[in-house]
Design a protein around this motif. Structure first.
Motif, PDB file in Angstrom:
ATOM      1  N   GLY A   1      -4.709  -1.801  -0.808  1.00 35.28           N
ATOM      2  CA  GLY A   1      -5.074  -2.661   0.304  1.00 35.28           C
ATOM      3  C   GLY A   1      -6.435  -2.300   0.874  1.00 35.28           C
ATOM      4  O   GLY A   1      -7.193  -3.172   1.309  1.00 35.28           O
ATOM      5  N   ALA A   2      -6.763  -1.004   0.858  1.00 39.79           N
ATOM      6  CA  ALA A   2      -8.070  -0.572   1.372  1.00 39.79           C
ATOM      7  C   ALA A   2      -9.203  -1.143   0.534  1.00 39.79           C
ATOM      8  O   ALA A   2     -10.241  -1.553   1.069  1.00 39.79           O
ATOM      9  CB  ALA A   2      -8.137   0.955   1.398  1.00 39.79           C
ATOM     10  N   GLN A   3      -9.021  -1.195  -0.788  1.00 35.73           N
ATOM     11  CA  GLN A   3     -10.071  -1.734  -1.643  1.00 35.73           C
ATOM     12  C   GLN A   3     -10.207  -3.243  -1.437  1.00 35.73           C
ATOM     13  O   GLN A   3     -11.311  -3.784  -1.418  1.00 35.73           O
ATOM     14  CB  GLN A   3      -9.761  -1.431  -3.115  1.00 35.73           C
TER      15      GLN A   3
ATOM     16  N   ASP B   1       7.005  -0.674   1.378  1.00 28.99           N
ATOM     17  CA  ASP B   1       6.238  -0.077   0.292  1.00 28.99           C
ATOM     18  C   ASP B   1       5.157  -1.026  -0.200  1.00 28.99           C
ATOM     19  O   ASP B   1       4.367  -0.685  -1.066  1.00 28.99           O
ATOM     20  CB  ASP B   1       7.165   0.299  -0.867  1.00 28.99           C
ATOM     21  N   ARG B   2       5.143  -2.239   0.361  1.00 30.15           N
ATOM     22  CA  ARG B   2       4.118  -3.215  -0.004  1.00 30.15           C
ATOM     23  C   ARG B   2       3.054  -3.231   1.085  1.00 30.15           C
ATOM     24  O   ARG B   2       3.372  -3.186   2.276  1.00 30.15           O
ATOM     25  CB  ARG B   2       4.741  -4.605  -0.173  1.00 30.15           C
ATOM     26  N   GLU B   3       1.808  -3.372   0.672  1.00 26.16           N
ATOM     27  CA  GLU B   3       0.695  -3.317   1.618  1.00 26.16           C
ATOM     28  C   GLU B   3       0.337  -4.709   2.133  1.00 26.16           C
ATOM     29  O   GLU B   3       0.446  -5.702   1.415  1.00 26.16           O
ATOM     30  CB  GLU B   3      -0.532  -2.674   0.970  1.00 26.16           C
ATOM     31  N   VAL B   4      -0.106  -4.743   3.377  1.00 28.45           N
ATOM     32  CA  VAL B   4      -0.568  -5.968   4.021  1.00 28.45           C
ATOM     33  C   VAL B   4      -1.937  -5.684   4.620  1.00 28.45           C
ATOM     34  O   VAL B   4      -2.113  -4.687   5.333  1.00 28.45           O
ATOM     35  CB  VAL B   4       0.407  -6.432   5.124  1.00 28.45           C
ATOM     36  N   VAL B   5      -2.915  -6.537   4.317  1.00 29.05           N
ATOM     37  CA  VAL B   5      -4.279  -6.381   4.826  1.00 29.05           C
ATOM     38  C   VAL B   5      -4.462  -7.283   6.046  1.00 29.05           C
ATOM     39  O   VAL B   5      -4.196  -8.489   5.983  1.00 29.05           O
ATOM     40  CB  VAL B   5      -5.318  -6.749   3.742  1.00 29.05           C
ATOM     41  N   GLY B   6      -4.873  -6.706   7.150  1.00 29.20           N
ATOM     42  CA  GLY B   6      -5.157  -7.484   8.354  1.00 29.20           C
ATOM     43  C   GLY B   6      -6.607  -7.924   8.375  1.00 29.20           C
ATOM     44  O   GLY B   6      -7.522  -7.112   8.215  1.00 29.20           O
ATOM     45  N   VAL B   7      -6.831  -9.237   8.565  1.00 25.60           N
ATOM     46  CA  VAL B   7      -8.186  -9.801   8.584  1.00 25.60           C
ATOM     47  C   VAL B   7      -8.395 -10.498   9.915  1.00 25.60           C
ATOM     48  O   VAL B   7      -7.561 -11.311  10.348  1.00 25.60           O
ATOM     49  CB  VAL B   7      -8.388 -10.804   7.425  1.00 25.60           C
ATOM     50  N   ASN B   8      -9.489 -10.179  10.590  1.00 26.43           N
ATOM     51  CA  ASN B   8      -9.855 -10.852  11.842  1.00 26.43           C
ATOM     52  C   ASN B   8     -10.660 -12.097  11.496  1.00 26.43           C
ATOM     53  O   ASN B   8     -11.780 -12.003  10.981  1.00 26.43           O
ATOM     54  CB  ASN B   8     -10.663  -9.914  12.734  1.00 26.43           C
TER      55      ASN B   8
END
Length: 843
Positions: free
Chosen positions: A20-22, A169-176
């Motif tokens: 998620g970081a990438q 265990d699943r990633e979530v990316v927060g976008v503004n």
């Protein structure tokens, strides 16, 4: 916008094992703002727990905690119930809950351990959705059947690992999402941006088989031609209506859809609501479902009528405004606030509703934004509509919702499809291919410019040598002119490729004469020991009465603000002395007794009845409109004002002090004029708010008023809460600056000696010494260098109405030493002029 990584992978090809970081870093590269990363940061043991006992215990602080015994199976190594303190109260004995045991770690590196609290040893924590990073709900803990559904929760056993079940265990990316990037309020838009950043293959979820519009569908009427505040733009230009019959809405939403909704920050509610929310998150198009059985006629989209009300789905009864765009049944019964929230009438109810009407429409962004703010009603739909929704995806969103309802609810769609499409054609933008290079400072090859614009969805046509005609994609309402296209080229090509260079300062003319003059005045007053302050330019009408201004005084004609910061001060000041005394009063109230302050700022004089037009924001106003706006701007001349009280010279071992008096403020006023090289004259004056016997008016040689200086009226001092004998002055700096000669003339210094001669003149007491001085200057001629009053005598040797004024006159010639005869002749000529003008007699 919360973006589940596995859902994003359905629309764009993600590298194996990508984090998620990438993904967040790749999105930042194309201008999106990372808001945070969720998931993957919870470590166990996080298990299923069944509440066996719940004992409420009131505390001294008024709070009630629950001492619970929770069955966590073999997860604690003993199989014995776990004692846990919980502050929430939204669960009962027998409920399945999420329990994290000692040794587990929650988001934010919050480590759980057994600790004593409220008189018990709490061995773990019963978790809320916010505590696990599943959303912002912090009102109570998670009850698993409510979250996952009864069927799914029934399969869970105490002690079973919940990390995988809850998708932690699943990633979530927060976008503004910024206001100009509304298309990124969807997985479709985020996937497209990720493709732009990395070149990954993109699959548009809106490209699905769509049933074409037919005749005979559910009747829809768009009855809003547009209103004035919105420049006549219709509130709705496309409305798709689809009917699905025989749906079993009591069916539970499948686990995969519930999981994706939860990861995206939305709580599963019911099948119909979950399907519309899922489509909104996927495509960015908000939908609404109506119970078809409750509708009696065609759907009519119009503006609200005076007196109409609507009880929205949040159970609030709202009075509608004529600017609100509403969805109605047959034009009479209001069903929903368009693009914001539905109403209770027409609401889909599981177990009751079997036939639904799916609404997919395109509403004007400004109309929705105004309605949302007017009713203080923020919804997920309003967030998207007010930023701009793709009008071309309306039918695809309706089709996807219908397909899901048929698949998951067992319904049958009507063959008839309603699509009322009144969209206006979007104009093209002319772009010179070298413009991005000129604007950004990076050498963009014309081929690269074409590639980027095509990549973001634009259609390009040749428009001449080096020019292209660009038609932006339907999902980009923010691309309206050539500079916005240039910004897209720079963004997609990479902001990191733009070099960081300090701009080179170009040669200029420096400060203007007016700017230098104002700085010089401020510096001179500061050098005399005064302190510069800045006051707010807002006053109330009571201030004019406090200053004793006559009822017909032009200074009462102040400009009233349409939206003042304070209702008590809605007017713009017409003089600095209307606000500056407050600074003096505040300083004195805080213990500073000897204060002399000044302010250099503007005052506002209202224009004569002119009103500025308010142009639209869609295009640049024409020259005539701009000229009318400039003409309506009120005059704002620069003034300088002084207020002083206390000791001008402090007392001490060196002697007694001296209080500030009229002579000080008059001297400071003269210092302002002297700094600008302007000679001013004084004469007695009677002007509020000054003491009528201790006020002078300063004028130019031609009589033009410059300002006033003196002592404030005792009643004014009392009303303003100032010390007695407070002195003040206010001058019009613009008048002084206009009169000053910014081309400084330097007179040569004479090396010849100066000759002095004293003269005492007897005049009546009503003659001002300044007038006598002017007569002496005029009579003495060019040889007179200066004249000063050094004595005034009133006594027995003169008449009761007479006074003797003694002047010392200094003479000097630039090219020779003056003789006694020349000095005496000049002096006698000066005395003669004073005798003619004032009846002066030499003693």
């Amino acid at each position: 916008m919360r973006v589940p990584v596995d859902w994003l992978g359905d629309y764009v090809e993600l590298p194996d094992g990508v984090s998620g970081a990438q993904i967040a870093a790749d999105l930042v590269a194309v201008g999106l703002e990372e808001e945070g990363l969720h998931g993957g940061d919870v470590t166990g043991p996080l298990v299923v727990g069944r509440v066996l006992e719940k004992h409420p215990e009131p505390q001294k602080n008024g709070k009630t905690i629950n001492w619970c015994q929770v069955d966590v199976g073999p997860a604690n190594g003993t199989g014995e119930p776990q004692g846990i303190v919980c502050g929430a109260d939204n669960f009962d004995v027998g409920d399945l809950v999420a329990v994290i045991l000692p040794g587990g770690v929650l988001p934010g590196n919050f480590r759980i351990s057994a600790r004593k609290t409220y008189g018990h040893v709490s061995s773990g924590m019963i978790c809320s959705a916010r505590g696990l990073g599943l959303g912002e709900d912090h009102d109570g803990i998670i009850v698993l059947p409510r979250l996952l559904g009864e069927d799914h929760a029934a399969q869970l056993e105490p002690g079973e690992d919940l990390i995988a079940v809850l998708g932690l265990d699943r990633e979530v990316v927060g976008v503004n999402v910024t206001p100009d990037r509304g298309y990124c309020f969807s997985l479709r838009g985020i996937a497209r941006e990720y493709s732009h950043s990395t070149g990954a293959a993109y699959s548009d979820p809106a490209l699905l088989p769509v049933d074409p519009a037919t005749g005979g569908g559910y009747a829809v009427e768009l009855a809003d031609p547009g209103i004035a505040p919105l420049d006549g733009v219709p509130g709705c230009d496309r409305y798709v209506a689809r009917v699905v019959r025989g749906i079993d809405l009591t069916r539970e939403t499948p686990e995969w859809m519930q999981r994706r909704l939860l990861e995206a920050g939305m709580r599963p509610i019911s099948l119909a609501v979950d399907v519309t929310n899922y489509v909104m998150l996927a495509l960015g198009q908000p939908l609404h479902a109506f119970d078809l059985a409750t509708l009696q006629g065609p759907v009519v989209v119009r503006r609200a009528r005076p007196g109409e009300r609507l009880r929205t789905l949040d159970d609030v009864d709202r009075a509608l405004d004529p600017e609100d765009l509403v969805i109605t049944d047959s034009g009479t019964r209001v069903l929903a606030l368009a693009g914001v929230m539905g109403g209770e009438d027409g609401e889909v109810t599981p177990g009751v509703t079997t036939d639904v009407l799916v609404e997919s429409a395109h509403f004007d962004a400004r109309s929705v934004a105004r309605t949302s703010r007017r009713h203080r009603l923020t919804s997920e739909a309003a967030k998207r509509f007010e930023r701009g929704v793709d009008p071309a995806v309306t039918d695809a969103a309706a089709q996807l919702a219908v397909d899901l309802l048929v698949e998951l609810g067992g319904g049958t769609p009507d063959r008839a499809v309603t699509d009322v499409d009144q969209r206006a054609a979007r104009g093209a933008v002319e772009l010179e291919l070298t413009m991005p290079s000129r604007y950004v400072g990076v050498d963009y090859d014309p081929g690269r410019v074409r590639e980027v614009l095509t990549m973001i969805g634009c259609t390009l046509e040749e428009a001449g040598e080096g020019w292209v005609s660009v038609t932006p994609p339907s999902w980009r309402p923010d691309l309206t002119d050539a500079p916005t296209l240039v910004e897209e080229v720079a963004r997609v090509d990479g902001y990191d490729k733009i070099p960081s260079e300090v701009p080179r300062a170009v040669g200029g003319r420096g400060l203007t004469h007016a700017q230098r003059s104002r700085r010089a005045v401020a510096g001179a007053l500061a050098g005399l020991g005064l302190h510069e302050v800045l006051t707010y330019p807002f006053v109330g009408p009571d201030r004019f009465d406090e200053l004793g201004l006559p009822a017909d005084d032009v200074r009462r004609d102040a400009l009233r603000l349409a939206n003042p910061l304070s209702d008590e001060a809605p007017l713009m000041r017409t003089e600095l002395l209307q606000t500056l005394p407050e600074s003096l009063r505040r300083n004195i109230s805080r213990g500073t007794r000897d204060v002399a302050v000044f302010e250099v700022d503007t005052v506002t004089r209202p224009a004569t009845g002119l009103r500025a037009p308010v142009p639209g924001v869609g295009a640049r106003p024409d020259d005539q409109t701009l000229e009318a706006i400039r003409a309506a701007v009120p005059l704002q001349p620069w003034h300088v004002a002084i207020v002083a009280a206390g000791q001008a010279e402090r007392s001490g071992w060196w002697g007694s002090g001296r209080p500030v008096d009229v002579t000080d403020v008059v001297a400071w006023a003269h210092a302002v004029a002297d700094t600008l090289g302007v000679r001013v004259d004084r004469r007695p004056s009677d002007r509020a708010p000054f003491h009528p016997g201790r006020c002078v008016e300063l004028t130019l040689a031609d009589g033009t008023p410059v300002g006033w200086a003196g002592e404030l009226h005792p009643q004014v001092v009392q009303r303003l809460g100032l010390p007695a004998r407070t002195g003040a002055a206010e001058l019009d700096l613009d008048v002084l600056i206009s009169a000053s000669d910014h081309r400084t003339q330097v007179a040569p210094l004479s090396t010849h000696p100066m000759a002095s001669s004293d003269v005492a003149l007897v005049v009546t007491r009503d003659v001002r010494f300044g007038d006598v001085e002017e007569s002496l200057r005029a009579g003495a001629g060019e040889l007179l260098e200066s004249v000063e009053l050094f004595d005034v005598y009133v006594g027995d040797q003169l008449g009761a109405d007479q006074q003797s004024l003694a002047f010392r006159m200094h003479f000097r010639a630039p090219d020779r030493t003056l003789t006694t005869q020349e000095v005496n002749a000049a002096r006698d000529a000066a005395v003669t002029r004073a005798a003619q003008a004032h009846g002066a007699v030499q003693r």
